[in-house]
Design a protein around this motif. Sequence first.
Motif, PDB file in Angstrom:
ATOM      1  N   ILE A 333      -1.432  26.217   2.806  1.00 32.58           N
ATOM      2  CA  ILE A 333      -1.838  26.626   4.162  1.00 32.58           C
ATOM      3  C   ILE A 333      -1.945  28.157   4.205  1.00 32.58           C
ATOM      4  O   ILE A 333      -2.915  28.724   4.700  1.00 32.58           O
ATOM      5  N   GLN A 334      -0.934  28.798   3.636  1.00 27.94           N
ATOM      6  CA  GLN A 334      -0.940  30.267   3.631  1.00 27.94           C
ATOM      7  C   GLN A 334      -2.180  30.801   2.915  1.00 27.94           C
ATOM      8  O   GLN A 334      -2.849  31.716   3.398  1.00 27.94           O
ATOM      9  N   ASN A 343      -2.748  36.568   8.223  1.00 28.72           N
ATOM     10  CA  ASN A 343      -1.500  36.748   7.466  1.00 28.72           C
ATOM     11  C   ASN A 343      -0.337  35.972   8.094  1.00 28.72           C
ATOM     12  O   ASN A 343      -0.043  36.152   9.276  1.00 28.72           O
ATOM     13  N   VAL A 344       0.322  35.156   7.269  1.00 25.73           N
ATOM     14  CA  VAL A 344       1.568  34.486   7.669  1.00 25.73           C
ATOM     15  C   VAL A 344       2.495  34.496   6.456  1.00 25.73           C
ATOM     16  O   VAL A 344       2.079  34.871   5.359  1.00 25.73           O
ATOM     17  N   SER A 345       3.729  34.052   6.645  1.00 25.12           N
ATOM     18  CA  SER A 345       4.661  33.918   5.508  1.00 25.12           C
ATOM     19  C   SER A 345       4.949  32.452   5.245  1.00 25.12           C
ATOM     20  O   SER A 345       4.836  31.636   6.159  1.00 25.12           O
ATOM     21  N   VAL A 346       5.408  32.193   4.031  1.00 21.81           N
ATOM     22  CA  VAL A 346       5.984  30.882   3.731  1.00 21.81           C
ATOM     23  C   VAL A 346       7.500  31.069   3.696  1.00 21.81           C
ATOM     24  O   VAL A 346       7.993  31.982   3.052  1.00 21.81           O
ATOM     25  N   SER A 347       8.204  30.229   4.416  1.00 23.79           N
ATOM     26  CA  SER A 347       9.659  30.311   4.432  1.00 23.79           C
ATOM     27  C   SER A 347      10.228  29.128   3.662  1.00 23.79           C
ATOM     28  O   SER A 347       9.894  27.979   3.972  1.00 23.79           O
ATOM     29  N   ARG A 348      11.061  29.418   2.674  1.00 22.05           N
ATOM     30  CA  ARG A 348      11.541  28.337   1.786  1.00 22.05           C
ATOM     31  C   ARG A 348      13.003  27.993   2.064  1.00 22.05           C
ATOM     32  O   ARG A 348      13.739  28.797   2.617  1.00 22.05           O
ATOM     33  N   LYS A 349      13.351  26.803   1.581  1.00 21.24           N
ATOM     34  CA  LYS A 349      14.717  26.307   1.795  1.00 21.24           C
ATOM     35  C   LYS A 349      15.764  27.308   1.320  1.00 21.24           C
ATOM     36  O   LYS A 349      16.808  27.498   1.947  1.00 21.24           O
ATOM     37  N   SER A 350      15.469  27.980   0.202  1.00 25.70           N
ATOM     38  CA  SER A 350      16.485  28.858  -0.379  1.00 25.70           C
ATOM     39  C   SER A 350      16.763  30.105   0.457  1.00 25.70           C
ATOM     40  O   SER A 350      17.704  30.837   0.177  1.00 25.70           O
ATOM     41  N   SER A 351      15.958  30.353   1.491  1.00 28.48           N
ATOM     42  CA  SER A 351      16.238  31.529   2.353  1.00 28.48           C
ATOM     43  C   SER A 351      17.306  31.228   3.391  1.00 28.48           C
ATOM     44  O   SER A 351      18.064  32.117   3.788  1.00 28.48           O
ATOM     45  N   THR A 352      17.314  29.983   3.881  1.00 25.07           N
ATOM     46  CA  THR A 352      18.295  29.604   4.920  1.00 25.07           C
ATOM     47  C   THR A 352      18.712  28.166   4.641  1.00 25.07           C
ATOM     48  O   THR A 352      18.418  27.249   5.397  1.00 25.07           O
ATOM     49  N   ARG A 353      19.381  27.985   3.507  1.00 23.44           N
ATOM     50  CA  ARG A 353      19.637  26.641   2.982  1.00 23.44           C
ATOM     51  C   ARG A 353      20.392  25.734   3.952  1.00 23.44           C
ATOM     52  O   ARG A 353      20.050  24.558   4.118  1.00 23.44           O
ATOM     53  N   LEU A 354      21.407  26.279   4.636  1.00 24.33           N
ATOM     54  CA  LEU A 354      22.215  25.402   5.500  1.00 24.33           C
ATOM     55  C   LEU A 354      21.349  24.816   6.613  1.00 24.33           C
ATOM     56  O   LEU A 354      21.366  23.613   6.877  1.00 24.33           O
TER      57      LEU A 354
END
Length: 394
Positions: A333-334, A343-354
């Motif tokens: 998508i990005q 412009n957008v970002s991809v936010s992944r699980k490892s940034s805010t895992r909990l």
Amino acid sequence: MNIDKLRNQTPGTSHVIHFNNAGASLMPSTVSESVISFLKKETLRGGYETANNYRDQIDQVYPVIATFINATPQEIALQENATMAWNMAFWAIDFQPGDRILTSVSEYASNYIAYLKLQKMMDISVEVIPNTDAGMTSVEALSSMLDEKVKLVSITHIPTNSGLVNSVEQIGDIIKPYSCLYLVDACQSVGHYPVDVKKIGCDMLSATGRKYLRGPRGTGFLYVNNEILTQLTPPFLDLHSAEWIKKEEYRVRNDARQFENWETNYAGVMGLKEAVSYATNLGISNIWKRITTLASTLRNTLSQISNVSVHDIGTTQGGIVTFTIDNISAELIQQKLSSNDINVSVSRKSSTRLDMEQRSLDQLIRASVHYYNTEKEISTFSDAVRAISTQANP
Ligand SMILES: Cc1ncc(COP(=O)(O)O)c(C=O)c1O
């Protein structure tokens, strides 16, 4: 706000639809020009000489930042980013075995990694304050967890990717009777939301320049409440943060600049000063109002597109809008948006895992708006998302 005027002062707006303000905002020309102008002076006169010649102007950065967050200039330390600011504060705390750290579900990875590292070094417990049903750090739950063993309450104000704004002021009120320290990660809230360190009642607060402040990359700052300075020991010292007074003795500075290094990027500092002045002139309440209006329009529009799911939680929501589209990865998508100059970002699980694990999420698109974005851009953006969604779900 005169949006046309503000966009004219932001050259990037004529090239891209920039919904990556939680990554790094587009700088206004006045910010980039102050960086470039300082670099030119260094080029012509020398780095040390330029710093000496402009010392008064450089030092103005402290009162400018302090006024913006309701602190004093002595409570501000310049840093190269929010992570460094946060780590300087965290590793200055005199942790002892048996201490408890209370933190939020939406804690940022780098902060949580620091808790885990400390846990490898000594027997401390890291406890996560549950969320309310709406997804905010529960003040009520926190209240029942507090006792004299809690050394630190460490909260992310506006998390990386859940749209919400945590109630840091209410949290500050609840912990006031306790002796614990209160550290706020305001990386994504300074320049976005009206951050007032006195109202929050925090002891330490970390921030970055490049996000909602619209400053240059590689800039940030740390606030440390003057009253708790003596409880902290800076993790690193140099000849700026301390003075070597005898062969076997040194004396640490008695203000927040004990967390700084001698060498710094002065051109970046000049840009940061300009960025904070720019936000101050616009008024942070106006900024917050405009951002939330745009973000709520974006959320509403996206949630009406088939196969698009908006994932924002919380009762108070800011300018960060997160979503997924069925049957297509966030990365793709990005890429597709980028080929349309969006412009957008991809936010992944490892940034805010909990948080991501709790909500069974893997990757999200993070579209983060600022006051200089427009309703027309939201409409163009939503059309692009609709087209991607239709292609992925024929
Ligand atoms: C909540 C939060 N805290 C801290 C950081 C780190 O900031 P910096 O990259 O300026 O070190 C980020 C970066 O995205 C963030 O989202």
